[in-house]
Design a protein around this motif. Structure first.
Motif, PDB file in Angstrom:
ATOM      1  N   VAL A  62      -9.746  -2.908  -3.490  1.00 13.39           N
ATOM      2  CA  VAL A  62      -9.189  -3.890  -2.531  1.00 13.39           C
ATOM      3  C   VAL A  62      -7.788  -4.435  -3.084  1.00 13.39           C
ATOM      4  O   VAL A  62      -7.820  -4.828  -4.266  1.00 13.39           O
ATOM      5  N   ILE A  63      -6.756  -4.416  -2.326  1.00 17.58           N
ATOM      6  CA  ILE A  63      -5.584  -5.031  -2.523  1.00 17.58           C
ATOM      7  C   ILE A  63      -5.021  -5.989  -1.450  1.00 17.58           C
ATOM      8  O   ILE A  63      -5.480  -5.939  -0.292  1.00 17.58           O
ATOM      9  N   GLU A  64      -4.064  -6.931  -2.114  1.00 15.46           N
ATOM     10  CA  GLU A  64      -3.393  -7.876  -1.004  1.00 15.46           C
ATOM     11  C   GLU A  64      -2.046  -7.459  -0.580  1.00 15.46           C
ATOM     12  O   GLU A  64      -1.502  -6.945  -1.328  1.00 15.46           O
ATOM     13  N   ASP A  65      -1.744  -7.300   0.592  1.00 15.36           N
ATOM     14  CA  ASP A  65      -0.565  -7.040   1.389  1.00 15.36           C
ATOM     15  C   ASP A  65       0.375  -8.312   0.851  1.00 15.36           C
ATOM     16  O   ASP A  65       0.078  -9.146   1.649  1.00 15.36           O
ATOM     17  N   LEU A  66       1.365  -8.073   0.094  1.00 13.60           N
ATOM     18  CA  LEU A  66       2.041  -9.291  -0.321  1.00 13.60           C
ATOM     19  C   LEU A  66       3.735  -9.082   0.010  1.00 13.60           C
ATOM     20  O   LEU A  66       4.147  -7.951   0.543  1.00 13.60           O
ATOM     21  N   ASN A  67       4.199 -10.134   0.420  1.00 14.49           N
ATOM     22  CA  ASN A  67       5.534 -10.228   0.881  1.00 14.49           C
ATOM     23  C   ASN A  67       6.510 -10.012  -0.340  1.00 14.49           C
ATOM     24  O   ASN A  67       7.010 -11.018  -0.950  1.00 14.49           O
ATOM     25  N   ILE A  68       6.666  -8.885  -0.667  1.00 16.24           N
ATOM     26  CA  ILE A  68       7.708  -8.756  -1.867  1.00 16.24           C
ATOM     27  C   ILE A  68       8.997  -9.249  -1.714  1.00 16.24           C
ATOM     28  O   ILE A  68       9.721  -9.720  -2.615  1.00 16.24           O
ATOM     29  N   LYS A  69       9.581  -8.759  -0.688  1.00 19.43           N
ATOM     30  CA  LYS A  69      11.022  -9.378  -0.225  1.00 19.43           C
ATOM     31  C   LYS A  69      11.154 -10.935  -0.521  1.00 19.43           C
ATOM     32  O   LYS A  69      12.251 -11.526  -0.985  1.00 19.43           O
ATOM     33  N   GLY A  70      10.313 -11.555  -0.026  1.00 21.22           N
ATOM     34  CA  GLY A  70      10.159 -13.135  -0.112  1.00 21.22           C
ATOM     35  C   GLY A  70       9.908 -13.424  -1.398  1.00 21.22           C
ATOM     36  O   GLY A  70      10.650 -14.471  -1.968  1.00 21.22           O
ATOM     37  N   ARG A  73      12.951 -13.307  -4.035  1.00 22.72           N
ATOM     38  CA  ARG A  73      14.044 -14.465  -3.832  1.00 22.72           C
ATOM     39  C   ARG A  73      13.866 -15.475  -4.844  1.00 22.72           C
ATOM     40  O   ARG A  73      14.726 -16.490  -4.954  1.00 22.72           O
ATOM     41  N   ASN A  74      12.709 -15.660  -5.483  1.00 23.68           N
ATOM     42  CA  ASN A  74      12.523 -16.657  -6.699  1.00 23.68           C
ATOM     43  C   ASN A  74      13.176 -15.932  -7.738  1.00 23.68           C
ATOM     44  O   ASN A  74      12.847 -14.914  -8.387  1.00 23.68           O
ATOM     45  N   ARG A  75      14.239 -16.814  -8.203  1.00 23.05           N
ATOM     46  CA  ARG A  75      15.303 -16.379  -9.452  1.00 23.05           C
ATOM     47  C   ARG A  75      14.461 -16.049 -10.530  1.00 23.05           C
ATOM     48  O   ARG A  75      14.707 -15.110 -11.550  1.00 23.05           O
ATOM     49  N   CYS A  76      13.327 -16.840 -10.771  1.00 21.42           N
ATOM     50  CA  CYS A  76      12.694 -16.775 -12.215  1.00 21.42           C
ATOM     51  C   CYS A  76      11.764 -15.777 -12.284  1.00 21.42           C
ATOM     52  O   CYS A  76      11.593 -15.144 -13.175  1.00 21.42           O
ATOM     53  N   LEU A  77      11.189 -15.070 -11.130  1.00 21.51           N
ATOM     54  CA  LEU A  77      10.165 -14.209 -10.968  1.00 21.51           C
ATOM     55  C   LEU A  77      10.869 -12.687 -10.589  1.00 21.51           C
ATOM     56  O   LEU A  77      10.019 -11.887 -10.544  1.00 21.51           O
ATOM     57  N   ALA A  78      12.175 -12.627 -10.087  1.00 22.19           N
ATOM     58  CA  ALA A  78      12.631 -11.556  -9.487  1.00 22.19           C
ATOM     59  C   ALA A  78      12.541 -10.210 -10.305  1.00 22.19           C
ATOM     60  O   ALA A  78      11.948  -9.193  -9.825  1.00 22.19           O
ATOM     61  N   ARG A  79      12.724 -10.609 -11.685  1.00 17.46           N
ATOM     62  CA  ARG A  79      12.927  -9.142 -12.413  1.00 17.46           C
ATOM     63  C   ARG A  79      11.594  -8.853 -12.685  1.00 17.46           C
ATOM     64  O   ARG A  79      11.350  -7.582 -12.540  1.00 17.46           O
ATOM     65  N   ALA A  80      10.798  -9.752 -12.899  1.00 20.80           N
ATOM     66  CA  ALA A  80       9.129  -9.197 -13.325  1.00 20.80           C
ATOM     67  C   ALA A  80       8.512  -8.652 -12.042  1.00 20.80           C
ATOM     68  O   ALA A  80       7.815  -7.624 -12.398  1.00 20.80           O
ATOM     69  N   TRP A  86       5.303  -2.795  -7.239  1.00 21.89           N
ATOM     70  CA  TRP A  86       4.126  -2.881  -6.621  1.00 21.89           C
ATOM     71  C   TRP A  86       4.218  -1.927  -5.374  1.00 21.89           C
ATOM     72  O   TRP A  86       3.040  -1.397  -4.749  1.00 21.89           O
ATOM     73  N   GLY A  87       5.280  -1.683  -4.628  1.00 20.00           N
ATOM     74  CA  GLY A  87       5.261  -0.851  -3.421  1.00 20.00           C
ATOM     75  C   GLY A  87       5.164   0.640  -3.814  1.00 20.00           C
ATOM     76  O   GLY A  87       4.163   1.285  -3.252  1.00 20.00           O
ATOM     77  N   GLU A  88       5.435   1.246  -4.909  1.00 12.52           N
ATOM     78  CA  GLU A  88       5.024   2.217  -5.475  1.00 12.52           C
ATOM     79  C   GLU A  88       3.606   2.509  -5.834  1.00 12.52           C
ATOM     80  O   GLU A  88       3.012   3.640  -5.831  1.00 12.52           O
ATOM     81  N   PHE A  89       3.099   1.396  -6.455  1.00 14.96           N
ATOM     82  CA  PHE A  89       1.790   1.323  -6.974  1.00 14.96           C
ATOM     83  C   PHE A  89       0.977   1.556  -5.770  1.00 14.96           C
ATOM     84  O   PHE A  89      -0.132   1.897  -5.752  1.00 14.96           O
ATOM     85  N   ARG A  90       0.981   0.858  -4.833  1.00 18.48           N
ATOM     86  CA  ARG A  90       0.315   0.560  -3.363  1.00 18.48           C
ATOM     87  C   ARG A  90       0.458   2.184  -2.887  1.00 18.48           C
ATOM     88  O   ARG A  90      -0.620   2.702  -2.348  1.00 18.48           O
ATOM     89  N   ARG A  91       1.717   2.673  -2.917  1.00 20.51           N
ATOM     90  CA  ARG A  91       1.839   4.168  -2.189  1.00 20.51           C
ATOM     91  C   ARG A  91       0.862   5.253  -3.118  1.00 20.51           C
ATOM     92  O   ARG A  91       0.273   5.868  -2.411  1.00 20.51           O
ATOM     93  N   GLN A  92       0.773   4.996  -4.407  1.00 22.67           N
ATOM     94  CA  GLN A  92      -0.178   5.918  -5.196  1.00 22.67           C
ATOM     95  C   GLN A  92      -1.460   5.593  -4.933  1.00 22.67           C
ATOM     96  O   GLN A  92      -2.191   6.591  -4.808  1.00 22.67           O
ATOM     97  N   LEU A  93      -1.807   4.420  -4.898  1.00 27.88           N
ATOM     98  CA  LEU A  93      -3.225   4.093  -4.687  1.00 27.88           C
ATOM     99  C   LEU A  93      -3.696   4.644  -3.305  1.00 27.88           C
ATOM    100  O   LEU A  93      -4.799   5.061  -3.277  1.00 27.88           O
ATOM    101  N   GLU A  94      -2.779   4.710  -2.314  1.00 29.26           N
ATOM    102  CA  GLU A  94      -3.118   5.044  -0.949  1.00 29.26           C
ATOM    103  C   GLU A  94      -3.448   6.615  -0.901  1.00 29.26           C
ATOM    104  O   GLU A  94      -4.418   7.013  -0.551  1.00 29.26           O
ATOM    105  N   TYR A  95      -2.598   7.433  -1.727  1.00 27.13           N
ATOM    106  CA  TYR A  95      -2.793   8.967  -1.505  1.00 27.13           C
ATOM    107  C   TYR A  95      -3.824   9.298  -2.401  1.00 27.13           C
ATOM    108  O   TYR A  95      -4.403  10.287  -2.137  1.00 27.13           O
ATOM    109  N   LYS A  96      -4.096   8.504  -3.607  1.00 23.59           N
ATOM    110  CA  LYS A  96      -4.824   8.901  -4.672  1.00 23.59           C
ATOM    111  C   LYS A  96      -6.245   8.743  -4.315  1.00 23.59           C
ATOM    112  O   LYS A  96      -7.372   9.347  -4.333  1.00 23.59           O
ATOM    113  N   ALA A  97      -6.445   7.683  -3.387  1.00 18.39           N
ATOM    114  CA  ALA A  97      -7.605   7.229  -2.916  1.00 18.39           C
ATOM    115  C   ALA A  97      -8.274   8.253  -1.845  1.00 18.39           C
ATOM    116  O   ALA A  97      -9.529   8.453  -1.755  1.00 18.39           O
ATOM    117  N   GLN A  98      -7.184   8.572  -1.019  1.00 19.38           N
ATOM    118  CA  GLN A  98      -7.423   9.646  -0.113  1.00 19.38           C
ATOM    119  C   GLN A  98      -7.850  10.807  -0.752  1.00 19.38           C
ATOM    120  O   GLN A  98      -8.654  11.495  -0.216  1.00 19.38           O
TER     121      GLN A  98
END
Length: 193
Positions: A62-70, A73-80, A86-98
């Motif tokens: 179970v994963i949460e759909d997050l607003n990554i673009k938003g 925008r936080n300068r302190c967390l943008a690089r981390a 996360w987008g690539e991680f979700r893509r990999q989870l989707e095809y590997k789970a299938q």
């Protein structure tokens, strides 16, 4: 990966000091390109190992759909956030789970996972991002914000997996979907919304 990122920054500084059009700058540019490749490969290796381990060890993810673009925008967390991929991680989870026959549930980003008490289901009206710990006014349970959200996301995912229904909490006048709803094919010319 952090060490590789530091090396990349060092090579970029060295390249900036070289004269444009010189052979030394071309050599420095090649080193920067190799450093970029090493950072990319280290991130991809981590994501592949983690996603494969999760899919092999668990039937329900179970994963949460997050607003990554938003969030970026936080300068302190943008690089981390960007480094996490996360987008690539979700893509990999989707095809590997299938591929492995596992069930992946994506919880909607508007699901109030942080504001809901995982013990009794009480929904807070407001919870600021700076509040990392809170106590439920109904049952008195003390919650860490992230651990509580993880428990609620897992519970919502189990509910969606078990019965395919929406998850709603008492006290909420509006029913919000726990899972992102996929469009279903139309049968026999009947329009469904």
């Amino acid at each position: 990966m952090e060490r590789k990122a530091r090396n990349l920054a060092r090579y970029q500084r060295r390249m900036a000091r070289k004269q444009r059009g010189s052979n030394n700058r071309a050599k420095a540019r090649a080193k920067v390109a190799r450093a970029h490749t090493k950072v990319r490969d280290a991130r991809a290796d981590f994501l592949h190992r983690t996603s494969t381990r999760l899919v092999r060890d668990h039937d329900l993810i179970v994963i949460e759909d997050l607003n990554i673009k938003g969030m970026v925008r936080n300068r302190c967390l943008a690089r981390a956030i960007s480094d996490a991929g996360w987008g690539e991680f979700r893509r990999q989870l989707e095809y590997k789970a299938q591929r492995f026959g596992r069930h992946l549930v994506v919880i909607d980003r508007w699901f109030p996972s942080s504001k809901t008490c995982s013990a009794c289901g009480h929904l807070l009206a407001e919870l600021s991002l700076s509040t990392r710990h809170w106590t439920c006014p109904d049952c008195g349970a003390r919650h860490d914000r992230d651990v509580n959200a993880a428990k609620n996301i897992l519970a919502a995912g189990r509910a969606v997996s078990a019965c395919g229904a929406d998850v709603s909490h008492s006290g909420s006048s509006r029913v919000r979907s726990a899972a992102k709803q996929e469009a279903r094919p139309v049968r026999a010319g009947v329009l469904r919304h």
